[in-house]
Motif scaffolding. Structure first.
Motif, short mmCIF file in Angstrom:
data_model
loop_
_atom_site.label_atom_id
_atom_site.label_comp_id
_atom_site.label_asym_id
_atom_site.label_seq_id
_atom_site.Cartn_x
_atom_site.Cartn_y
_atom_site.Cartn_z
N LEU A 57 -9.81 -34.79 70.31
CA LEU A 57 -10.94 -34.87 69.39
C LEU A 57 -12.18 -34.18 69.95
CD1 LEU A 57 -10.68 -38.61 68.25
CD2 LEU A 57 -9.85 -36.57 67.05
N GLU A 58 -12.09 -33.70 71.20
CA GLU A 58 -13.28 -33.16 71.85
C GLU A 58 -13.36 -31.63 71.72
OE1 GLU A 58 -15.68 -33.03 76.08
OE2 GLU A 58 -13.52 -32.93 76.01
N ASP A 59 -13.04 -30.91 72.78
CA ASP A 59 -13.29 -29.47 72.82
C ASP A 59 -12.54 -28.68 71.76
OD1 ASP A 59 -15.03 -29.78 74.90
OD2 ASP A 59 -13.60 -29.23 76.47
N ALA A 60 -11.36 -29.15 71.37
CA ALA A 60 -10.54 -28.39 70.43
C ALA A 60 -11.01 -28.51 68.99
CB ALA A 60 -9.08 -28.82 70.54
N VAL A 61 -11.99 -29.36 68.74
CA VAL A 61 -12.43 -29.62 67.36
C VAL A 61 -13.90 -29.24 67.20
CG1 VAL A 61 -12.72 -31.39 65.58
CG2 VAL A 61 -10.77 -31.51 67.15
N ALA A 62 -14.17 -28.41 66.20
CA ALA A 62 -15.55 -28.01 65.92
C ALA A 62 -16.38 -29.21 65.47
CB ALA A 62 -15.57 -26.93 64.84
N LEU A 63 -17.69 -29.10 65.68
CA LEU A 63 -18.58 -30.23 65.39
C LEU A 63 -18.47 -30.71 63.95
CD1 LEU A 63 -20.76 -32.05 66.64
CD2 LEU A 63 -22.46 -30.37 65.88
N ASP A 64 -18.36 -29.77 63.01
CA ASP A 64 -18.30 -30.18 61.61
C ASP A 64 -16.93 -30.70 61.18
OD1 ASP A 64 -16.93 -27.81 61.70
OD2 ASP A 64 -17.98 -26.87 60.02
N ARG A 65 -15.97 -30.73 62.13
CA ARG A 65 -14.62 -31.22 61.84
C ARG A 65 -14.33 -32.54 62.55
NH1 ARG A 65 -11.30 -30.13 58.13
NH2 ARG A 65 -9.48 -30.11 59.52
N LYS A 66 -15.29 -33.08 63.27
CA LYS A 66 -15.06 -34.28 64.08
C LYS A 66 -14.61 -35.47 63.23
CE LYS A 66 -16.46 -32.64 68.14
NZ LYS A 66 -15.57 -32.46 69.30
N ASP A 67 -15.29 -35.73 62.13
CA ASP A 67 -14.94 -36.89 61.31
C ASP A 67 -13.55 -36.74 60.71
OD1 ASP A 67 -17.36 -38.05 61.86
OD2 ASP A 67 -18.33 -37.40 60.01
N ALA A 68 -13.25 -35.55 60.21
CA ALA A 68 -11.93 -35.31 59.61
C ALA A 68 -10.83 -35.46 60.65
CB ALA A 68 -11.89 -33.92 58.98
N ALA A 69 -11.07 -34.90 61.84
CA ALA A 69 -10.06 -34.98 62.91
C ALA A 69 -9.82 -36.43 63.31
CB ALA A 69 -10.52 -34.16 64.11
N ARG A 70 -10.87 -37.21 63.42
CA ARG A 70 -10.73 -38.62 63.79
C ARG A 70 -9.84 -39.36 62.79
NH1 ARG A 70 -15.55 -40.08 62.95
NH2 ARG A 70 -16.36 -39.39 64.97
N THR A 71 -10.06 -39.10 61.52
CA THR A 71 -9.26 -39.75 60.48
C THR A 71 -7.80 -39.32 60.55
OG1 THR A 71 -11.18 -39.92 59.01
CG2 THR A 71 -9.00 -40.07 58.00
N LEU A 72 -7.58 -38.02 60.73
CA LEU A 72 -6.21 -37.50 60.80
C LEU A 72 -5.45 -38.09 61.99
CD1 LEU A 72 -6.95 -33.74 60.01
CD2 LEU A 72 -5.62 -35.30 58.58
N VAL A 73 -6.10 -38.11 63.15
CA VAL A 73 -5.46 -38.62 64.36
C VAL A 73 -5.18 -40.12 64.23
CG1 VAL A 73 -5.83 -39.12 66.81
CG2 VAL A 73 -6.35 -36.84 65.90
N ALA A 74 -6.16 -40.86 63.73
CA ALA A 74 -5.99 -42.31 63.59
C ALA A 74 -4.81 -42.64 62.67
CB ALA A 74 -7.27 -42.94 63.06
N GLN A 75 -4.71 -41.93 61.57
CA GLN A 75 -3.61 -42.19 60.62
C GLN A 75 -2.26 -41.86 61.24
OE1 GLN A 75 -4.75 -39.85 57.20
NE2 GLN A 75 -6.04 -41.46 56.35
N TRP A 76 -2.19 -40.71 61.90
CA TRP A 76 -0.90 -40.28 62.46
C TRP A 76 -0.45 -41.20 63.59
CZ3 TRP A 76 0.89 -38.26 67.18
CH2 TRP A 76 2.19 -37.74 67.12
N VAL A 77 -1.36 -41.54 64.50
CA VAL A 77 -0.99 -42.40 65.62
C VAL A 77 -0.49 -43.74 65.14
CG1 VAL A 77 -1.90 -43.66 67.62
CG2 VAL A 77 -2.53 -41.27 67.29
N SER A 78 -1.10 -44.28 64.12
CA SER A 78 -0.70 -45.60 63.64
C SER A 78 0.61 -45.58 62.87
CB SER A 78 -1.81 -46.19 62.76
OG SER A 78 -1.97 -45.44 61.57
N GLN A 79 0.98 -44.43 62.29
CA GLN A 79 2.14 -44.37 61.41
C GLN A 79 3.36 -43.67 62.00
OE1 GLN A 79 0.67 -42.51 57.82
NE2 GLN A 79 -0.88 -44.09 57.49
N CYS A 80 3.20 -42.90 63.07
CA CYS A 80 4.32 -42.13 63.59
C CYS A 80 5.30 -43.02 64.37
CB CYS A 80 3.82 -41.01 64.51
SG CYS A 80 3.24 -41.57 66.13
N GLU A 81 6.44 -42.44 64.71
CA GLU A 81 7.43 -43.11 65.55
C GLU A 81 7.50 -42.38 66.88
OE1 GLU A 81 9.00 -45.85 64.95
OE2 GLU A 81 8.28 -46.12 62.89
#
Length: 274
Positions: free
Chosen positions: A32-56
């Motif tokens: 969520l840090e260097d690889a993500v542009a400042l204006d994409r931080k919120d979207a990235a956080r949501t994407l990561v949170a959803q995937w981590v909680s739902q993946c196997e």
């Protein structure tokens, strides 16, 4: 620490999440840090949170590198789930920063989650002993590019200019009784023989595992940190000979003295194989 290979994935690239999980890596690091542009931080956080909680995960460790500063707590609270292995904390300069992250994880009832601190400044380097003893710390890392910039040093292909920092990290880890540090990324994923040779030097310095930015790097890291048949045979022979010795010292197959210190290194080889 059980992982050897850690594969970074940008947190705003969900099409790569599942691919990373199937890449053969021991651990996926969603960034969520260097690889993500400042204006994409919120979207990235949501994407990561959803995937981590739902993946196997199927045995693959899942780490998230969160942001430093004001949004760090928001990052941590968002990504906590039963699948989360732990948090990579960037720009750590004090044990208090780790304690603050530990407090958030405790409030989220994430007792299983671990922390790895990335030290990337001169201040952080001087605070290594205290950081290594901070709550939940599993292993340490150096952010070598940032550290070199902060120190004003020029690093060539040999990276000998970073030997002092790498040595301090290995020493602080051993003194704190935590796992050896994980080696920093290399942007070199085209010259794999050179990458493997560099990784081998890091292993000899006391690092255990390496972060990767491309799946092509994974086999090289695994080859370096997996003992060969000869290394395993020698390690077992040393332990057998020392066990059979009438005193606390013995002689190995080459006629060299072996004692408990040598045995500790042999046990480390066998542990790597496991």
């Amino acid at each position: 620490m059980t992982a050897t290979t850690y594969l970074y994935v940008p947190g705003d690239a969900p099409e790569r999440f599942d691919k990373a999980l199937r890449s053969g890596t021991d651990a996926v690091v969603l960034d969520l840090e260097d690889a993500v542009a400042l204006d994409r931080k919120d979207a990235a956080r949501t994407l990561v949170a959803q995937w981590v909680s739902q993946c196997e995960p199927s045995g693959v460790e899942l780490w998230v590198r969160v942001n430093p500063g004001a949004i760090q707590e928001r990052d941590i609270r968002a990504v906590v789930s039963r699948n989360l292995t732990g948090i990579w904390l960037p720009k750590v300069e004090s044990a208090e920063q780790v304690t603050a992250a530990d407090r958030v994880l405790t409030e989220c009832r994430a007792d299983h989650a671990r922390i790895s601190a990335l030290v990337e400044t001169a201040t952080g380097l001087l605070a290594l002993p205290r950081i290594a003893h901070a709550p939940r710390i599993d292993y340490l890392q150096i952010g070598e590019v940032d550290l070199a910039a902060d120190l004003g040093i020029e690093v060539d292909d040999s990276a000998e200019q970073l030997l002092f920092a790498r040595g301090q990290m290995v020493t602080a880890s051993a003194a704190a009784g935590i796992a050896p540090p994980v080696a920093a990324v290399s942007v070199n994923f085209t010259d794999l023989p050179a990458f493997e040779a560099d990784t081998r030097r890091l292993r000899r310095l006391g690092f255990a595992g390496r972060a990767c930015i491309h799946p092509k790097q994974l086999p090289s890291v695994r080859a370096v940190f997996t003992p060969t048949a000869d290394e395993l045979r020698d390690a077992k022979d040393i332990l057998d000979r020392l066990s059979a010795a009438p005193s606390g010292v013995g002689v190995d197959a080459r006629g060299r003295l072996i004692d408990e210190a040598v045995a500790r290194s042999a046990r480390r080889v066998l542990a790597r194989a496991r």
